[in-house]
Design an enzyme around this catalytic site. Sequence first.
Site, PDB file in Angstrom:
ATOM      1  CG  HIS A  44      -0.175   0.058   2.522  1.00  0.00           C
ATOM      2  ND1 HIS A  44       0.357   1.222   3.031  1.00  0.00           N
ATOM      3  CD2 HIS A  44       0.152  -0.917   3.386  1.00  0.00           C
ATOM      4  CE1 HIS A  44       0.968   0.967   4.177  1.00  0.00           C
ATOM      5  NE2 HIS A  44       0.867  -0.337   4.409  1.00  0.00           N
ATOM      6  CD  GLU A  74       1.982  -5.725   8.008  1.00  0.00           C
ATOM      7  OE1 GLU A  74       2.117  -6.955   7.785  1.00  0.00           O
ATOM      8  OE2 GLU A  74       2.762  -4.865   7.557  1.00  0.00           O
TER       9      GLU A  74
END
Length: 192
Positions: free
Chosen positions: A8, A84
């Site tokens: 990201h 994550e």
Amino acid sequence: MLIGLVRHGKTDWNKDGRIQGQTDIPLNQEGISQAISLAERLSREARIWDAVISSDLQRANATAKIIAERLNIPLLDSDPRLRERFFGEVEGTKEQERHERWGTNWREVADGVESNEEVRKRGLSAINDWKTTFPDRNLLVVSHGSFLAQILAEVCSDLEDQYLSNLSYSILELRDDSWHPQLYNCTIHLQT
């Protein structure tokens, strides 16, 4: 089958050196610009991606949306397995704070830090589902640095371990039931 792996775009916590984990931090303006840069790069290259999928955390999903819109390809439902690593009580801290509080082996002693094995297990679960559900589609996956590092280490053990920069771009090709790197940790689109 190809799988593209994208970290990201940058957030304020990335900028400050704070570990995010599963804390849901939005992209900052630089992160949005980074996502646009990769989307522009991909729009100029030969079209290989059929769809984009991302973690359900907003920084990954916003990055994926920018890319999908620019490439005019579907943005699939986000997948929490692509989140994550959960860093437990460490989330929100800077490196110096971690070392002062838990020492250099903070990953082993701080409460709630998800293990490499747990991260790899959920990542492989997603990949195996895609191999069955989308065997003829090439998927661009937008996720997170520690998560992607674990997946790359698991499926391409010969790769040099590198820090994955925000908006880094890697491509894996499935051949003979093994993943082969075609591109690794590329950030040329950010060098303007």
